[in-house]
Motif scaffolding. Structure first.
Motif, PDB file in Angstrom:
ATOM      1  N   GLN A  58      -3.746 -79.056 -18.300  1.00 46.88           N
ATOM      2  CA  GLN A  58      -3.955 -77.840 -19.082  1.00 46.88           C
ATOM      3  C   GLN A  58      -3.318 -77.912 -20.466  1.00 46.88           C
ATOM      4  O   GLN A  58      -3.366 -76.952 -21.230  1.00 46.88           O
ATOM      5  N   GLY A  59      -2.706 -79.064 -20.764  1.00 46.96           N
ATOM      6  CA  GLY A  59      -2.064 -79.227 -22.063  1.00 46.96           C
ATOM      7  C   GLY A  59      -0.743 -78.496 -22.182  1.00 46.96           C
ATOM      8  O   GLY A  59      -0.274 -78.231 -23.299  1.00 46.96           O
ATOM      9  N   LEU A  60      -0.108 -78.194 -21.048  1.00 42.29           N
ATOM     10  CA  LEU A  60       1.154 -77.463 -21.045  1.00 42.29           C
ATOM     11  C   LEU A  60       2.326 -78.438 -20.900  1.00 42.29           C
ATOM     12  O   LEU A  60       2.161 -79.559 -20.448  1.00 42.29           O
ATOM     13  N   THR A  61       3.511 -77.969 -21.257  1.00 38.80           N
ATOM     14  CA  THR A  61       4.715 -78.782 -21.139  1.00 38.80           C
ATOM     15  C   THR A  61       5.054 -79.012 -19.669  1.00 38.80           C
ATOM     16  O   THR A  61       5.007 -78.084 -18.861  1.00 38.80           O
ATOM     17  N   ILE A  62       5.398 -80.250 -19.328  1.00 36.71           N
ATOM     18  CA  ILE A  62       5.806 -80.562 -17.962  1.00 36.71           C
ATOM     19  C   ILE A  62       7.201 -79.983 -17.710  1.00 36.71           C
ATOM     20  O   ILE A  62       8.105 -80.141 -18.520  1.00 36.71           O
ATOM     21  N   LYS A  63       7.359 -79.291 -16.579  1.00 37.10           N
ATOM     22  CA  LYS A  63       8.665 -78.762 -16.220  1.00 37.10           C
ATOM     23  C   LYS A  63       8.790 -78.669 -14.706  1.00 37.10           C
ATOM     24  O   LYS A  63       7.826 -78.919 -13.975  1.00 37.10           O
ATOM     25  N   ASN A  64       9.992 -78.285 -14.247  1.00 32.71           N
ATOM     26  CA  ASN A  64      10.279 -78.273 -12.817  1.00 32.71           C
ATOM     27  C   ASN A  64      10.156 -76.886 -12.196  1.00 32.71           C
ATOM     28  O   ASN A  64      10.501 -76.707 -11.031  1.00 32.71           O
ATOM     29  N   PHE A  65       9.650 -75.929 -12.950  1.00 36.14           N
ATOM     30  CA  PHE A  65       9.474 -74.575 -12.441  1.00 36.14           C
ATOM     31  C   PHE A  65       8.070 -74.404 -11.871  1.00 36.14           C
ATOM     32  O   PHE A  65       7.093 -74.917 -12.436  1.00 36.14           O
ATOM     33  N   ILE A  66       7.970 -73.688 -10.766  1.00 40.87           N
ATOM     34  CA  ILE A  66       6.663 -73.365 -10.195  1.00 40.87           C
ATOM     35  C   ILE A  66       6.559 -71.853  -9.999  1.00 40.87           C
ATOM     36  O   ILE A  66       7.582 -71.156  -9.898  1.00 40.87           O
ATOM     37  N   ASP A  67       5.336 -71.366  -9.932  1.00 37.07           N
ATOM     38  CA  ASP A  67       5.096 -69.961  -9.623  1.00 37.07           C
ATOM     39  C   ASP A  67       4.786 -69.872  -8.136  1.00 37.07           C
ATOM     40  O   ASP A  67       3.728 -70.329  -7.689  1.00 37.07           O
ATOM     41  N   PRO A  68       5.709 -69.333  -7.323  1.00 37.01           N
ATOM     42  CA  PRO A  68       5.471 -69.297  -5.870  1.00 37.01           C
ATOM     43  C   PRO A  68       4.224 -68.500  -5.481  1.00 37.01           C
ATOM     44  O   PRO A  68       3.694 -68.697  -4.382  1.00 37.01           O
TER      45      PRO A  68
END
Length: 487
Positions: A443-453
Motif C-alpha cells: 500500500q506504499g505505507l511505512t513498515i512498522k510493528n503496530f497492527i490494528d487488532p
C-alpha cells in the motif's frame, strides 16, 4: 506435518549442508604437472591454491582442459595459470545464494569458506538441483545482483518484501522467513564491509590492519529479523604493534563507511546510535572486556540496557573467535557478579499487551499509532526476553529463541508442552507481523510493528489473547525464579 516444498528448503538450507570435499589444496609454488597428477590420483575436480593457509586462486577441470593443458610446460607453477581473485560463498550462506551466484557467473563450482577465509569445502551446480528449483530460478536471479556494487545491494534489499510475500503464500514457517531476511541483511553487511575495506584501505591510515570481527546484535544476532530492521552492530578488534590511535581511526573510518552504505541500502541508522560508528560499540578485545566489567560493576539502568542490547550478538564477518571469546567472558562475568535481577529490571517495562480482564492493551501515547497494538514490543519481545533471561541463568549458549527453548527443555526448566506452546506463540505473532508489514509495503505505507487488532479474524483475536496471557505469566514466573536466587 506436511513436507515443505523444494523452494522453501532452497531458501532455508545452508551451504554447509551441501558442500563436498571435491578439491585438493596445493601451495602456490607447486608445479602444474604434479598438481594434475595429484588431482587425477585423488579423483577430484578442483584445485585450490593457497598461501599462508589463505586461498589465493583456483583451477578447475574446465581450466585444465581448455587453458592449462595448452599453456603449461614442465616448469609452470600453479600460481601462473590459476584464476584469481576467487569467487566464493561462506559456509553459513543459504543455498539459494550459492546457486544464484553460480548462475550469474556461469560457474559449476564455488569454494566454501569460513569467516576467517579458510577453505571448508566446495559446492557444485548440478542438473538435479536446477531441475528441483522450478519457478524459483527467476527469483534467485533477482537476488544475486553484482554484490560488489551498492546498486546491486539495494536491489537485493528490495527483493526482501517480494520474497517474504511469496514464502507466506507458500505457508513457509515464519521463523524460516525471518532467518532468510536476516541472512540477506548479513549478505548486504558483508559486501558493505568489503567495499569499506577497499575504500578505507586506500587512505593508508595504518600499515597492518589487525584481525577483527563485525558483530550484529538484537534480532539480527538471533537471526529473527522482520522487514526493515535498523542497524545494531559493533566491531571487536585485536591489538598489534600499530599506534592505538591510528588503529581506532582506521576502524572509525571503516565503521562510518559501511554503516553509511547500509543506510543507503535501506538498513537505516540506529536511532539509539547502537552502531560501530559509536566508540561505545567499537573497541579492542581488552577494551570490550573492561567495558563489560564496568557496565556490570556500575549496573545502572543504562549499563544494564547496554548489556541487554549486547547479549544477543553474533559475528557475521571477520575473525569469529573474537566474538566467541567475548561471549564467554560476558557470560562468566554475569554469573560471577550475580546481576540477573538488574538485567531483569532493564526489561521490566516490556510486557505482553493483555489486561487483567483479557482486553488488548493498545497504544495511548504515540499519536501516530493510537489504538494500535505493538505486536513486537508487547508480544514477541517479552517472550524473547524471558527465554533469554532463563538461558543466561542456566548457562545456555545458543543464540536463537527456538534453540534456547530446546536447551531449556533438556535442562528441565521448561516442559515439552511449554516449549511447544511458546514456539507456536512466536510463530503465530511473527506470521501476523510479517503479513502486516508486507501488506503495508504493497500500500506504499511505512513498515512498522503496530497492527490494528480489529483487522484480525475473531479466531485470531482469541488465539492471540491466549498467547499474550501466557507470555505475561511467563514474565512473572521469570521474576520469581530469578528472585529466588538473586534478590
Amino acid at each position: 506435518m506436511s513436507k515443505r516444498s523444494n523452494s522453501v528448503d532452497l531458501f532455508t538450507n545452508k551451504v554447509m549442508n551441501y558442500m563436498t570435499d571435491d578439491f585438493i589444496l596445493v601451495e602456490k609454488n607447486e608445479l602444474v604437472k604434479t598438481t594434475i597428477e595429484k588431482l587425477r590420483k585423488e579423483k577430484k575436480s578442483t584445485v585450490i591454491i593457497q598461501e599462508n593457509e589463505k586461498m589465493i586462486g583456483i583451477i578447475t577441470e574446465k581450466d585444465i582442459l581448455k587453458r592449462v593443458a595448452f599453456s603449461a610446460d614442465e616448469k609452470t607453477k600453479v600460481d601462473q595459470v590459476m584464476t584469481h581473485p576467487v569467487k566464493f560463498v561462506y559456509e553459513d550462506d543459504l543455498l539459494f545464494h550459492a546457486v544464484g551466484k553460480m548462475r550469474k557467473l556461469n560457474l559449476n563450482h564455488l569454494p566454501v569458506l569460513d569467516m576467517s577465509l579458510k577453505i571448508q569445502g566446495m559446492i557444485d551446480m548440478n542438473t538435479a538441483l536446477q531441475a528441483e528449483l522450478g519457478d524459483v530460478v527467476n527469483q534467485i536471479d533477482k537476488m544475486t545482483y553484482d554484490e560488489q556494487d551498492v546498486s546491486g545491494l539495494i536491489k537485493i534489499k528490495q527483493q526482501q518484501v517480494i520474497l517474504a510475500n511469496n514464502m507466506l503464500v507458500r505457508n513457509a514457517y515464519p521463523g524460516d522467513i525471518s532467518y532468510l531476511l536476516s541472512f540477506l541483511n548479513n549478505v548486504i553487511y558483508r559486501r558493505a564491509i568489503r567495499l569499506a575495506e577497499k575504500r578505507v584501505g586506500e587512505k593508508n591510515i595504518i600499515e597492518k590492519i589487525p584481525e577483527y570481527s563485525v558483530i550484529v546484535m538484537g534480532s539480527g544476532g538471533r537471526m529473527e529479523s522482520f522487514l526493515h530492521p535498523d542497524q545494531d552492530n559493533g566491531i571487536i578488534y585485536e591489538t598489534n604493534n600499530e599506534d592505538p590511535k591510528k588503529v581506532d581511526l582506521y576502524f572509525n573510518e571503516l565503521a562510518k563507511d559501511f554503516t553509511k552504505t547500509l543506510d543507503d541500502c535501506d538498513i537505516p541508522f540506529c536511532k539509539g546510535d547502537l552502531m560501530a560508528s559509536n566508540p561505545l560499540w567499537r573497541k579492542s578485545v581488552s577494551e570490550w572486556k573492561n567495558q563489560i566489567t564496568q557496565f556490570l560493576d556500575n549496573h545502572t539502568p543504562q549499563d544494564m540496557r547496554n548489556i541487554d542490547m549486547l547479549y544477543d550478538f553474533r559475528s557475521i564477518y571477520g575473525k569469529k573467535e573474537l566474538a566467541e571469546n567475548l561471549k564467554i567472558y560476558l557470560n562468566e562475568k554475569l554469573h560471577e557478579k550475580k546481576l540477573l535481577k538488574f538485567l531483569y529490571f532493564s526489561e521490566e517495562q516490556s510486557d505482553a499487551a493483555i489486561g487483567f480482564f483479557g482486553q488488548f492493551i493498545l497504544e495511548k501515547n504515540d499519536k501516530e499509532n493510537l489504538g494500535l497494538l505493538n505486536l513486537k514490543h508487547t508480544g514477541t519481545l517479552p517472550l524473547v526476553e524471558s527465554i533469554r533471561l532463563y538461558s543466561i541463568k542456566h548457562k545456555v549458549t545458543k543464540i536463537s529463541t527456538f534453540e534456547r527453548l530446546n536447551e531449556l527443555n533438556k535442562l528441565k526448566v521448561l516442559t515439552v508442552d511449554e516449549v511447544d506452546f511458546f514456539k507456536n506463540a512466536h510463530r503465530f505473532m511473527s506470521n501476523i507481523l510479517l503479513k502486516n508489514q508486507v501488506e503495508r509495503t504493497k500500500q506504499g505505507l511505512t513498515i512498522k510493528n503496530f497492527i490494528d487488532p480489529k483487522t484480525l479474524l475473531e479466531r485470531e483475536k482469541k488465539v492471540l489473547k491466549i498467547y499474550l496471557k501466557q507470555i505475561r505469566k511467563l514474565k512473572q514466573r521469570v521474576r520469581v525464579d530469578i528472585g529466588e536466587e538473586y534478590f
